[in-house]
Design an enzyme around this catalytic site. Structure first.
Site, PDB file in Angstrom:
ATOM      1  N   HIS A 159       0.824  -1.225   0.000  1.00 57.04           N
ATOM      2  CA  HIS A 159       0.000   0.000   0.000  1.00 57.04           C
ATOM      3  C   HIS A 159       0.851   1.265   0.000  1.00 57.04           C
ATOM      4  O   HIS A 159       0.321   2.354  -0.205  1.00 57.04           O
ATOM      5  CB  HIS A 159      -0.924   0.010   1.223  1.00 57.04           C
ATOM      6  N   ASP A 371       3.540   9.530  -0.730  1.00 56.68           N
ATOM      7  CA  ASP A 371       2.324   8.837  -0.276  1.00 56.68           C
ATOM      8  C   ASP A 371       1.984   7.751  -1.298  1.00 56.68           C
ATOM      9  O   ASP A 371       1.954   8.032  -2.508  1.00 56.68           O
ATOM     10  CB  ASP A 371       1.170   9.868  -0.228  1.00 56.68           C
TER      11      ASP A 371
END
Ligand code: F6P
Length: 472
Positions: A159, A371
């Site tokens: 992720h 991110d």
């Protein structure tokens, strides 16, 4: 079966009444946001840690979901979770925004805890099950699980970003990490660039041969081919859209604007309190815009939600101090009695309140320095059913590849960030609508169901999966 470091819910015990049944609270982070709707629909088992030190819980049910709780001792929490996961891998994989720390005893704990997760998965998985392992905390699980259960099909999804090789190469255990990951049949990453970084690490750190997206891995039964590809994660867009249509949520959004003095412009930041999120850069830009009079208090207000995260890790404690000092300074310099330029909320909120905040805002600020995806950006877009509102989005997020209607920005460039915020604040309604419409199309088409289905379809069709019989 999903295997993730955390369960979708955290166990919360009452310290004053140890006999009382524990409460279960939704756990933080993008991983849970993405996987929870997928697992509810599939009625799959979720193997994970309930968020505080304690013994294994085994199989149980909470919030209508079948769960298997893996236990971590106080020492495991310190060495595995706070140490190797969040003070070694997290900064390393986020381009060393803070220096990663390398400790051999943390690595040993990572191996031990990964084995515990692999054993729990091996014990609970049905014959020929599909096991979906998630994120950087469990990179050794695919290899360990394959050794224990040759019958299961193993997918792994990362992720967070996978760093460039020059950074990854710092890791003393780089070879073991690559070998652990290559136990999977399919490896999923957020962005194409993460996949190419990983393929390069396979060649350089582990001497593997790659052909396109395939990696050749020696196996007792010959050679396996493992596939690596990008599958950008998403949200249950329709569920957020529905929530944002509810009368109570719309009323709450109006109430929020009234409570902060009915400003002309509401800017909003929503993040885990993490140094990767660029909260300090955002506050600096906002503060300078106020200093220069390009924004004025009380006409403009920033709401910054910073949900508590990893509070015992030193870099997170330092960040909290810095953010809170900066917020105090801005409010001291620019506030007046009855008006506050920054409303800072160090709290976590239920989804309804988040949707109301997204609706109360005019400009959403996502200024991460790095991110994996950033699902907050997608949640904001999904909630804006009337196609108003603008999004300032860091180009260093996975979401920037998809949300081309955002005002993209390099958050390190404070002058650029200030100018971009002003463009987003002053966008004409027609321009804002055009951009929002394109982003909404993307978020609704590529929702979390699409993400899960494309990953699981690819896993089903993954090459050279060996059936070796059930061994447990
Ligand atoms: O989405 C990235 C992630 O690190 C998840 O793996 C994690 O569960 C979440 O953010 C929150 O972090 P933590 O589990 O450390 O609170």
């Amino acid at each position: 079966m999903v295997v993730a470091s955390r369960l979708p819910v955290d166990r919360v015990d009452d310290p004053d009444d140890p006999d009382r049944a524990p409460e279960w609270r939704r756990s933080p982070g993008g991983l849970v946001t993405a996987l929870e709707p997928v697992m509810r629909a599939a009625n799959g088992v979720w193997v994970g840690w309930p968020g505080s030190a304690g013994p294994a819980l085994g199989p149980f049910e909470a919030d209508g979901m079948p769960l298997v709780g893996v236990g971590l001792s106080e020492a495991d929490v310190a060495d595995f979770y706070e140490g190797f996961c969040n003070a070694t891998l997290w900064p390393l994989y986020h381009d060393v925004i803070v220096p990663p720390m390398f400790h051999r005893e943390w690595w040993e704990s990572y191996v031990t805890v990964n084995r515990r997760f692999a054993e729990a998965a091996a014990e609970q998985a049905a014959a020929d099950a599909t096991v979906w392992v998630n994120d950087y905390q469990l990179q050794l699980v695919p290899g360990m699980l394959r050794a224990m259960r040759g019958d299961v099909r193993i997918g792994f999804f990362n992720h967070i970003p996978f760093p460039g090789y020059e950074i990854f190469a710092q890791l003393p255990w780089r070879r073991q990490i690559i070998d652990g990951l290559l136990g999977a049949d399919l490896l999923g990453f957020q962005r194409h660039s993460d996949t190419t970084n990983f393929l390069r690490a396979c060649r350089r750190a582990a001497g593997r041969t790659t052909r396109g997206s395939l990696i050749r891995v020696p196996d007792p039964a010959g050679v396996r081919e493992v596939r690596a590809a990008a599958f950008p994660v998403s949200i249950d867009a329709a569920a957020f859209g529905e929530l944002a249509r509810r009368g109570d949520v719309l009323a709450r959004a109006r109430e929020i604007r009234e409570a902060i003095g009915k400003p002309d412009v509401v800017l909003l930041g929503v993040d885990r309190l993490d140094y990767t999120k660029g909260i300090r850069h955002r506050l600096e830009a906002y503060s300078e815009l106020l200093d220069e009079g390009r924004l004025q208090s009380p006409g403009a207000v920033l709401i910054q939600v910073a949900s508590p995260s990893r509070e015992r890790v030193e870099q997170y404690r330092l960040l909290r101090d810095e953010v809170e000092v900066t917020v105090g300074r801005i409010n001291g310099d620019h506030g007046e009695l009855g008006s506050t330029p920054v409303h800072y909320l160090h709290q976590s909120y239920p989804r309804e309140e988040m949707a109301a905040l997204y609706l109360a805002a005019d400009v959403m600020l996502v200024t991460s320095l790095r991110d994996g995806m950033n699902l907050v950006a997608k949640e904001f877009v999904a909630c804006r059913n009337d196609e108003t509102g603008t999004l300032v989005l860091s180009e260093f997020t996975g979401a920037a590849d998809e949300l081309v209607g955002a005002y993209l920005v390099n958050p390190h460039d404070i002058e650029g960030l200030k100018d971009t915020i002003m463009r987003a604040v002053t966008a004409s309604p027609a321009e804002a609508r055009r951009r929002m419409r394109s982003m909404r199309r993307r978020v609704y088409e590529n929702d979390v169901a699409h993400w899960a289905a494309s990953f699981l379809d690819a896993l089903k069709g993954s090459p050279h999966h060996q059936r070796q019989g059930v061994s447990s």
